[in-house]
Each structure stands twice: as structure tokens, then as C-alpha cells.
Design an enzyme around this catalytic site. Sequence first.
Site, PDB file in Angstrom:
ATOM      1  N   HIS A   1      -4.744   6.302  -5.832  1.00 27.17           N
ATOM      2  CA  HIS A   1      -5.621   6.687  -4.739  1.00 27.17           C
ATOM      3  C   HIS A   1      -6.005   8.150  -4.918  1.00 27.17           C
ATOM      4  O   HIS A   1      -5.133   9.007  -5.052  1.00 27.17           O
ATOM      5  CB  HIS A   1      -4.930   6.459  -3.402  1.00 27.17           C
ATOM      6  CG  HIS A   1      -4.626   5.027  -3.131  1.00 27.17           C
ATOM      7  ND1 HIS A   1      -4.047   4.587  -1.964  1.00 27.17           N
ATOM      8  CD2 HIS A   1      -4.828   3.918  -3.890  1.00 27.17           C
ATOM      9  CE1 HIS A   1      -3.906   3.261  -2.009  1.00 27.17           C
ATOM     10  NE2 HIS A   1      -4.368   2.846  -3.173  1.00 27.17           N
TER      11      HIS A   1
ATOM     12  N   GLU B   1      -8.430   3.515  -3.937  1.00 27.83           N
ATOM     13  CA  GLU B   1      -9.005   4.208  -2.775  1.00 27.83           C
ATOM     14  C   GLU B   1      -9.496   5.569  -3.215  1.00 27.83           C
ATOM     15  O   GLU B   1      -8.883   6.225  -4.053  1.00 27.83           O
ATOM     16  CB  GLU B   1      -7.960   4.443  -1.669  1.00 27.83           C
ATOM     17  CG  GLU B   1      -7.592   3.256  -0.841  1.00 27.83           C
ATOM     18  CD  GLU B   1      -6.687   3.666   0.316  1.00 27.83           C
ATOM     19  OE1 GLU B   1      -6.792   4.819   0.781  1.00 27.83           O
ATOM     20  OE2 GLU B   1      -5.883   2.835   0.740  1.00 27.83           O
TER      21      GLU B   1
ATOM     22  N   ASN C   1       0.822  -1.208   0.000  1.00 25.84           N
ATOM     23  CA  ASN C   1       0.000   0.000   0.000  1.00 25.84           C
ATOM     24  C   ASN C   1       0.863   1.268   0.000  1.00 25.84           C
ATOM     25  O   ASN C   1       1.828   1.380   0.756  1.00 25.84           O
ATOM     26  CB  ASN C   1      -0.885   0.010   1.244  1.00 25.84           C
ATOM     27  CG  ASN C   1      -1.818   1.203   1.267  1.00 25.84           C
ATOM     28  OD1 ASN C   1      -2.739   1.285   0.469  1.00 25.84           O
ATOM     29  ND2 ASN C   1      -1.574   2.141   2.178  1.00 25.84           N
ATOM     30  N   GLU C   2       0.532   2.217  -0.876  1.00 23.52           N
ATOM     31  CA  GLU C   2       1.153   3.546  -0.910  1.00 23.52           C
ATOM     32  C   GLU C   2       2.637   3.478  -0.553  1.00 23.52           C
ATOM     33  O   GLU C   2       3.075   4.017   0.479  1.00 23.52           O
ATOM     34  CB  GLU C   2       0.395   4.489   0.029  1.00 23.52           C
ATOM     35  CG  GLU C   2      -1.066   4.635  -0.364  1.00 23.52           C
ATOM     36  CD  GLU C   2      -1.874   5.564   0.539  1.00 23.52           C
ATOM     37  OE1 GLU C   2      -1.312   6.069   1.525  1.00 23.52           O
ATOM     38  OE2 GLU C   2      -3.068   5.776   0.260  1.00 23.52           O
TER      39      GLU C   2
END
Length: 447
Positions: free
Chosen positions: A227, A256, A160-161
Site C-alpha cells: 500500500h 492501495e 488487510n494491513e
Amino acid sequence: MRKRLAAAAGAVLALAASTLAAASPAQADGQPAPGFHVTDGRLLDANGEEFVLRGVNHAHAWYPTRTAQALKDIKALGANSVRVVLATGDRWAKNDTADVAAVVAQCRRNRLVCVLEAHDTTGYGEQDGAVSLSRAVDYWIGVEDAVKGQEKYVVLNIGNEPYGNSGYTAWTSDTENALARMRAAGFRHTLMVDAPNWGQDWSYTMRDHAAEVFAADPERNTVFSIHMYGVFNSADKVKDYLDRFTSQHLPVVVGEFGDMHSDGDPDEDAIMSTARQLGVGYLGWSWSGNGGGVEYLDMATGFDASRLTAWGRRIFSGPDGIQQTAKEASVFTGSDTGSGSGSCAVSYRLSDWGDWFNADVTVRNTGTTDVKGWQLVFSFPGGQRLNSVWNAKAVQQGGEVRVSNESWTETIPAGATVSFGLNGSSTTGTNGVPAAFSLNGTTCVKS
């Protein structure tokens, strides 16, 4: 972009790759992809049917006891997929092999495509305690027994990120190395990679290097995830970013997004409408449990599906929302192998909220021949009115409801099931389960 649930995160599902994506994914052993795969910039399932993610994020790593009910509720509200937060054990308690296997089983039980993501990479280079993509690959190798063989149902979001706003120029080489290690370890899943800059790619690092990253995957089976929060505060910004991928036949998803954020006001209407127009997937953040000042990102108050927030109602039942646009993956509905009609059983799971309700309906073919083309007939027990239906078509006359198949649910193989969901309202505040069901004129057993 820094979010807090305990430090929340995101994803955006990108589909396909420039000129390299026109051919079927290159396979290291010459065998076809065993599950999801990218072709000409689109994500296809194991049956070769296009699949567009329409779902939400659930923070399993922090709320593991909530997962079983959360997945049921998310499915009942019409989602076809869920992005599940997992922890590598570096920043948060590790979700081990047995736990991951249980999550996958619950996703399959609820007919949801499972996007699994390792969250401990969030904001690497800027966030204290965040780990590298290489460490995330170590995690996947450690839990491989839970996901190998599940390629028809699982997408792996490596980390994630993976960079904050420092050191993000290393994103390209680090992502290419992570893809190479995953493939060398035998993972044949569709792999999803998040953008740097807390997932929002304001530096355009992912956008400008996506084609070379896609080419670096030996299986050509990578999807890019953006995102969208405060950086994407206008329709022009949303459209321009997603167009850069789709015009090059590169696969992209919005992993997201929310309807507001402390770093700015994202244009959720543009995100959802543009995603529909371009056939791009989206996964909203998040079902419930947000804290640290971003509680407004909850879709359900206190994990209670009967108390959807304005954001929850927007993403599930608003224009271009999940209930309008989600189609269940064909891997859950079987294949076309015959025709006929036979015995049947119907499960009608009611979620009753007084003046409105949802129902998750499963039709099982208990006969010995396949049913091709079907209509399920039942009557509401009170003054309920049908508002919407997903994974099927429906009309109501008086109290009688007639539900028929979509093209992707046309056949019910012998012994198999199809499912659909519906949303309705009641002026009396009383809802109930229909007394009887018939499939193509044959009375079904209630199960």
C-alpha cells in the site's frame, strides 16, 4: 499507515517468486491450478493469459447497499477489477456466506475480477480491536462455500494491513502459517498477502522475506500487496520497492494508493507510470464513502459517477490510468474456436453527464458460429466526439464510429459476448444512444 473510513485500508498486488516461480505452480494434488495462478512472477488467468489488475477499492462492508451500482459504474469507467472490503464480524458487522456469494456474482455480472479482502486485521498489534491473520483464516473457512469454485474470477486477500507499527516482525511466520492453513482447508485461489506497517512496509519486512513466504505456499500461488501512501513520496522510492520484487520474479501489486494523505504526499504519477512500465497491477483507494478526515480519497462524490473528484479523474482517465492501460480478463471473453459472422445483439448503456458521457457496450453473438475478428459500426446521434475507448480500438469519422477488437477480444463464441467501454464529450450538452449497430456488415438487434 493508519487511514480512516472507519479505519480504511489497502492492498498492492505483487506478482511471482524468485527462482521458484519459473516453473508452473506446484499443486498439492498434482492437478493444474483451476483459476488464477502465478508463473515466473506474473499473474495468469485460467486461460494462461497474463492479467494485470487495474481497478479500485470499494468499501462493501460499510456500504453494502451501494455495491451493485458502484460495481456497474467502476466497470463503465474502464476498470478490470475491484478490491472489495469485507468484515469478519470482529470489528465490523460480518459479511456472511450469502452476502459474499452475492458480491462475487455481481463482480462476474460486471466482468470484474473480484479481489476479496478481510478488513478486521487492519493494524493488528497497534489498533484496538484488530484481529490476527489466523482469525482471518477462520473467516475464510467459514464462508468457503461462497468462493470455492470461483477461482477463475476471485483472488483472496487474506487480511488487510495485518500489522501496524508494533509487533510486525511476526509478519513472516504469521503469513506463512496463514497460507498453510488456507491450502490445508482446500483453497486453490491465488492468495494475496498485505505488508505490515499499516500496509506500507517501511521496515522492509515483506520485501526482504517475500521469497521465503512464496516458497512456503505449497501451490506457489501467492501475490504480495504493498500500500503506497506517505512512505512512497518520490519516484525513486516507488521504483526501488517494486523493482526489488520484479527483478526476483516475485509477483507484486499496489493494492492501495491515493493522490494525497495525512501522513505525506504519495507520488501517484510515479506509482502509475512505474506500474505500467513493470507490468504491475494497481488498485486505487477508494471509490467513495471515506470519512474521518480522509474524504479527499473519494474518487466519486457521494457514490455519484457523474461527480468524479480530481483523484477520480486522475486514476480513471489520466496518463497511465485505468482507461489507458486496463485489459479485461480473458475468462470473460471466451476462447478461440472458429470463425464466421452471424446474428448479433448490442446493449449500449449510457451514463450521461451533459458535456461528457461514458458508454458500456456489450456485443452478443446470437448466431450459431463463432465470430473471429470483428468491427462494430454505429453513428453518434448528435455532435459527440470520442475521447477514449477501452478493451477495443476505435476511430471516428464525422459522426460514424468504427470499433474493432483487441487481440484478447478477437473471438466472440456463439452465444457469448464481448464488452468495451468508451468516453466522449458533447459541445451541445446532449447525448443519446445510437440508432443502429452493425457487426461485420450485419445489422444487430438493440437489446
